[in-house]
Scaffold this active site. Structure first.
Site, PDB file in Angstrom:
ATOM      1  N   GLU A 104       0.842  -1.194   0.000  1.00 52.99           N
ATOM      2  CA  GLU A 104       0.000   0.000   0.000  1.00 52.99           C
ATOM      3  C   GLU A 104       0.878   1.245   0.000  1.00 52.99           C
ATOM      4  O   GLU A 104       1.939   1.271   0.636  1.00 52.99           O
ATOM      5  CB  GLU A 104      -0.899  -0.005   1.245  1.00 52.99           C
ATOM      6  CG  GLU A 104      -1.942   1.076   1.289  1.00 52.99           C
ATOM      7  CD  GLU A 104      -2.915   0.867   2.455  1.00 52.99           C
ATOM      8  OE1 GLU A 104      -3.606   1.836   2.812  1.00 52.99           O
ATOM      9  OE2 GLU A 104      -2.987  -0.262   2.998  1.00 52.99           O
ATOM     10  N   ASP A 106       0.177   5.402   0.528  1.00 49.95           N
ATOM     11  CA  ASP A 106      -0.919   6.260   0.972  1.00 49.95           C
ATOM     12  C   ASP A 106      -0.602   7.740   0.937  1.00 49.95           C
ATOM     13  O   ASP A 106       0.492   8.169   1.337  1.00 49.95           O
ATOM     14  CB  ASP A 106      -1.277   5.949   2.441  1.00 49.95           C
ATOM     15  CG  ASP A 106      -1.746   4.532   2.650  1.00 49.95           C
ATOM     16  OD1 ASP A 106      -2.340   3.960   1.731  1.00 49.95           O
ATOM     17  OD2 ASP A 106      -1.512   3.987   3.750  1.00 49.95           O
ATOM     18  N   GLU A 108      -3.097  10.512   2.752  1.00 48.02           N
ATOM     19  CA  GLU A 108      -4.346  10.673   3.501  1.00 48.02           C
ATOM     20  C   GLU A 108      -4.358  12.048   4.167  1.00 48.02           C
ATOM     21  O   GLU A 108      -3.329  12.528   4.639  1.00 48.02           O
ATOM     22  CB  GLU A 108      -4.469   9.599   4.589  1.00 48.02           C
ATOM     23  CG  GLU A 108      -4.489   8.179   4.052  1.00 48.02           C
ATOM     24  CD  GLU A 108      -4.398   7.146   5.174  1.00 48.02           C
ATOM     25  OE1 GLU A 108      -5.268   6.273   5.236  1.00 48.02           O
ATOM     26  OE2 GLU A 108      -3.455   7.236   5.985  1.00 48.02           O
ATOM     27  N   ASN A 121      -0.950  12.787   5.750  1.00 39.22           N
ATOM     28  CA  ASN A 121      -0.238  11.585   6.185  1.00 39.22           C
ATOM     29  C   ASN A 121       0.223  10.807   4.957  1.00 39.22           C
ATOM     30  O   ASN A 121      -0.567  10.532   4.052  1.00 39.22           O
ATOM     31  CB  ASN A 121      -1.166  10.710   7.031  1.00 39.22           C
ATOM     32  CG  ASN A 121      -0.465   9.467   7.561  1.00 39.22           C
ATOM     33  OD1 ASN A 121       0.566   9.551   8.198  1.00 39.22           O
ATOM     34  ND2 ASN A 121      -1.040   8.296   7.293  1.00 39.22           N
ATOM     35  N   THR A 122       1.509  10.462   4.905  1.00 41.04           N
ATOM     36  CA  THR A 122       2.031   9.582   3.859  1.00 41.04           C
ATOM     37  C   THR A 122       2.532   8.312   4.515  1.00 41.04           C
ATOM     38  O   THR A 122       3.098   8.345   5.606  1.00 41.04           O
ATOM     39  CB  THR A 122       3.184  10.255   3.074  1.00 41.04           C
ATOM     40  OG1 THR A 122       4.304  10.474   3.957  1.00 41.04           O
ATOM     41  CG2 THR A 122       2.737  11.598   2.501  1.00 41.04           C
ATOM     42  N   ASN A 123       2.311   7.190   3.834  1.00 38.39           N
ATOM     43  CA  ASN A 123       2.716   5.918   4.430  1.00 38.39           C
ATOM     44  C   ASN A 123       3.000   4.898   3.329  1.00 38.39           C
ATOM     45  O   ASN A 123       2.474   5.012   2.211  1.00 38.39           O
ATOM     46  CB  ASN A 123       1.624   5.391   5.364  1.00 38.39           C
ATOM     47  CG  ASN A 123       2.130   4.319   6.312  1.00 38.39           C
ATOM     48  OD1 ASN A 123       3.326   4.066   6.421  1.00 38.39           O
ATOM     49  ND2 ASN A 123       1.219   3.666   7.025  1.00 38.39           N
ATOM     50  N   LYS A 132       5.081   3.365   8.595  1.00 44.73           N
ATOM     51  CA  LYS A 132       6.182   4.174   8.069  1.00 44.73           C
ATOM     52  C   LYS A 132       5.679   5.573   7.703  1.00 44.73           C
ATOM     53  O   LYS A 132       5.945   6.089   6.616  1.00 44.73           O
ATOM     54  CB  LYS A 132       6.822   3.474   6.876  1.00 44.73           C
ATOM     55  CG  LYS A 132       7.334   2.063   7.225  1.00 44.73           C
ATOM     56  CD  LYS A 132       8.002   1.393   6.052  1.00 44.73           C
ATOM     57  CE  LYS A 132       8.336  -0.064   6.375  1.00 44.73           C
ATOM     58  NZ  LYS A 132       9.234  -0.218   7.529  1.00 44.73           N
ATOM     59  N   GLU A 133       4.971   6.188   8.629  1.00 40.44           N
ATOM     60  CA  GLU A 133       4.321   7.451   8.340  1.00 40.44           C
ATOM     61  C   GLU A 133       5.256   8.657   8.442  1.00 40.44           C
ATOM     62  O   GLU A 133       6.061   8.746   9.368  1.00 40.44           O
ATOM     63  CB  GLU A 133       3.137   7.688   9.292  1.00 40.44           C
ATOM     64  CG  GLU A 133       2.023   6.672   9.193  1.00 40.44           C
ATOM     65  CD  GLU A 133       2.097   5.611  10.267  1.00 40.44           C
ATOM     66  OE1 GLU A 133       3.233   5.330  10.736  1.00 40.44           O
ATOM     67  OE2 GLU A 133       1.042   5.067  10.645  1.00 40.44           O
ATOM     68  N   TYR A 195     -11.981   7.585  15.217  1.00 41.13           N
ATOM     69  CA  TYR A 195     -11.206   6.868  16.234  1.00 41.13           C
ATOM     70  C   TYR A 195      -9.715   7.191  16.151  1.00 41.13           C
ATOM     71  O   TYR A 195      -8.956   6.854  17.063  1.00 41.13           O
ATOM     72  CB  TYR A 195     -11.408   5.355  16.063  1.00 41.13           C
ATOM     73  CG  TYR A 195     -10.747   4.772  14.844  1.00 41.13           C
ATOM     74  CD1 TYR A 195      -9.474   4.207  14.913  1.00 41.13           C
ATOM     75  CD2 TYR A 195     -11.380   4.788  13.603  1.00 41.13           C
ATOM     76  CE1 TYR A 195      -8.863   3.678  13.795  1.00 41.13           C
ATOM     77  CE2 TYR A 195     -10.774   4.269  12.473  1.00 41.13           C
ATOM     78  CZ  TYR A 195      -9.525   3.719  12.585  1.00 41.13           C
ATOM     79  OH  TYR A 195      -8.917   3.209  11.455  1.00 41.13           O
ATOM     80  N   TRP A 196      -9.298   7.887  15.069  1.00 37.11           N
ATOM     81  CA  TRP A 196      -7.860   8.035  14.812  1.00 37.11           C
ATOM     82  C   TRP A 196      -7.461   9.390  14.249  1.00 37.11           C
ATOM     83  O   TRP A 196      -6.390   9.930  14.576  1.00 37.11           O
ATOM     84  CB  TRP A 196      -7.455   6.941  13.811  1.00 37.11           C
ATOM     85  CG  TRP A 196      -6.161   7.163  13.097  1.00 37.11           C
ATOM     86  CD1 TRP A 196      -4.909   7.084  13.628  1.00 37.11           C
ATOM     87  CD2 TRP A 196      -5.983   7.506  11.722  1.00 37.11           C
ATOM     88  NE1 TRP A 196      -3.963   7.348  12.654  1.00 37.11           N
ATOM     89  CE2 TRP A 196      -4.595   7.605  11.486  1.00 37.11           C
ATOM     90  CE3 TRP A 196      -6.869   7.721  10.668  1.00 37.11           C
ATOM     91  CZ2 TRP A 196      -4.082   7.911  10.225  1.00 37.11           C
ATOM     92  CZ3 TRP A 196      -6.353   8.022   9.427  1.00 37.11           C
ATOM     93  CH2 TRP A 196      -4.976   8.122   9.213  1.00 37.11           C
ATOM     94  N   ARG A 272       6.779   4.239  19.937  1.00 35.86           N
ATOM     95  CA  ARG A 272       6.181   3.264  19.027  1.00 35.86           C
ATOM     96  C   ARG A 272       7.131   2.108  18.736  1.00 35.86           C
ATOM     97  O   ARG A 272       6.698   0.990  18.463  1.00 35.86           O
ATOM     98  CB  ARG A 272       5.790   3.956  17.722  1.00 35.86           C
ATOM     99  CG  ARG A 272       4.891   3.132  16.827  1.00 35.86           C
ATOM    100  CD  ARG A 272       4.490   3.949  15.620  1.00 35.86           C
ATOM    101  NE  ARG A 272       3.398   3.352  14.897  1.00 35.86           N
ATOM    102  CZ  ARG A 272       2.892   3.848  13.769  1.00 35.86           C
ATOM    103  NH1 ARG A 272       3.399   4.966  13.264  1.00 35.86           N
ATOM    104  NH2 ARG A 272       1.896   3.255  13.160  1.00 35.86           N
TER     105      ARG A 272
END
Length: 284
Positions: A104, A106, A108, A121-123, A132-133, A195-196, A272
């Site tokens: 994937e 991303d 977002e 947000n990139t991942n 890996k954001e 939720y996030w 994390r």
């Protein structure tokens, strides 16, 4: 000679036919999630837009490319939810599927309270390995007008760009996971991420502000298409992105984005990763 009214009716009929054909072209290229009632194709004779609408009943909307790709250059112009967008997530991403070992890539956008900036947000996920954001505050209001977001994905690296400004590059290392074998579709979605999405879930969607609307236009894919037999067909001109890596100027721009716009870097999140950061964090 035809009367003005008949000419008007004929012109309207032609415009309706053009819009219908354009809309049919959209449905030839994309699958629509859910009932489709919250995905609207808008045609003004010049530019085709797709509006995604979310209310409390729908919980979100989206559309997905029918074609699957293995490497390519993908871009779209987006105008995000305006006002109080807290809890909403607007996305443009590539994904191979839903399995644990999926790939994937991303982009977002996590909404926020009115007057506060969006977070982009990139991942990257490779064979189910994610987290890996890199997250950024942009240097403009992405809800005020359309801006162009681009993903370049090739066998060497992944480049994230905003209005042709590179903000991140994710490199391939021979001994580390990288999305290189699983074909991916392109997704465009608006959904409830209460939720996030905003302040780690502390701020939920205010449904009294619904419906929430995001607009897409100018989608572009110059990419290698995977056929039913699994064979890959790359378009003419693919050399322009297939071997692209950032030069010194591009890397300087990434460094500028990290220095002035970045709000989160997974390679600096010791909470994390208490057992140590991922290996790519130590490589240049």
């Amino acid at each position: 000679m035809a009367s003005p009214s008949s000419v008007l009716h004929l012109s309207l009929a032609v415009l309706a036919l053009v819009a219908a054909l354009s809309e049919a072209g959209f449905y030839d290229q994309f699958d629509v999630g859910g009932s489709g009632q919250h995905v609207r194709v808008i045609e003004d004779g010049k530019t085709q837009q797709v509006a995604l609408t979310m209310d409390q009943r729908s919980g979100g909307a989206g559309f997905t490319s029918k074609a699957m790709y293995l490497y390519g250059e993908f871009s779209v112009q987006m105008k995000l939810v305006s006002g109080n967008s807290a809890g909403t997530v607007t996305s443009f991403y590539l994904k191979s599927g839903e399995g644990e070992g999926h790939d994937e890539i991303d982009i977002e956008f996590m909404g926020n309270l009115s007057g506060n900036p969006y977070v982009m947000n990139t991942n990257v996920w490779a064979n189910g390995d994610g987290k890996k954001e890199h997250q950024f505050y942009l240097w403009f209001d992405p809800s005020a007008d359309f801006h162009t977001y681009k993903i370049v994905w090739n066998p060497t690296n992944i480049i994230f760009q905003v209005d042709d400004v590179p903000v991140r590059t994710f490199r391939k290392y021979a001994d580390l996971p990288y999305p290189s074998s699983q074909p991916m579709k392109v997704y465009f979605t608006l959904w409830d991420g209460s939720y996030w999405a905003t302040r780690h879930g502390a701020v939920k969607i205010d449904w009294s502000q619904a419906p929430f609307v995001v607009n897409y236009r100018g989608y572009y894919a110059n990419a290698c298409v995977i056929g039913n037999s699994g064979s890959s067909a790359c378009p003419a001109g693919s050399d322009g992105w297939m071997y692209r890596q950032l030069d010194g100027k591009g890397l300087d721009t990434v460094a500028w984005a990290e220095r002035t716009c970045m709000t989160y870097n997974y390679c600096a999140d010791g909470w994390r990763f208490p057992k140590g950061f991922p290996a790519e964090c130590f490589r240049k």
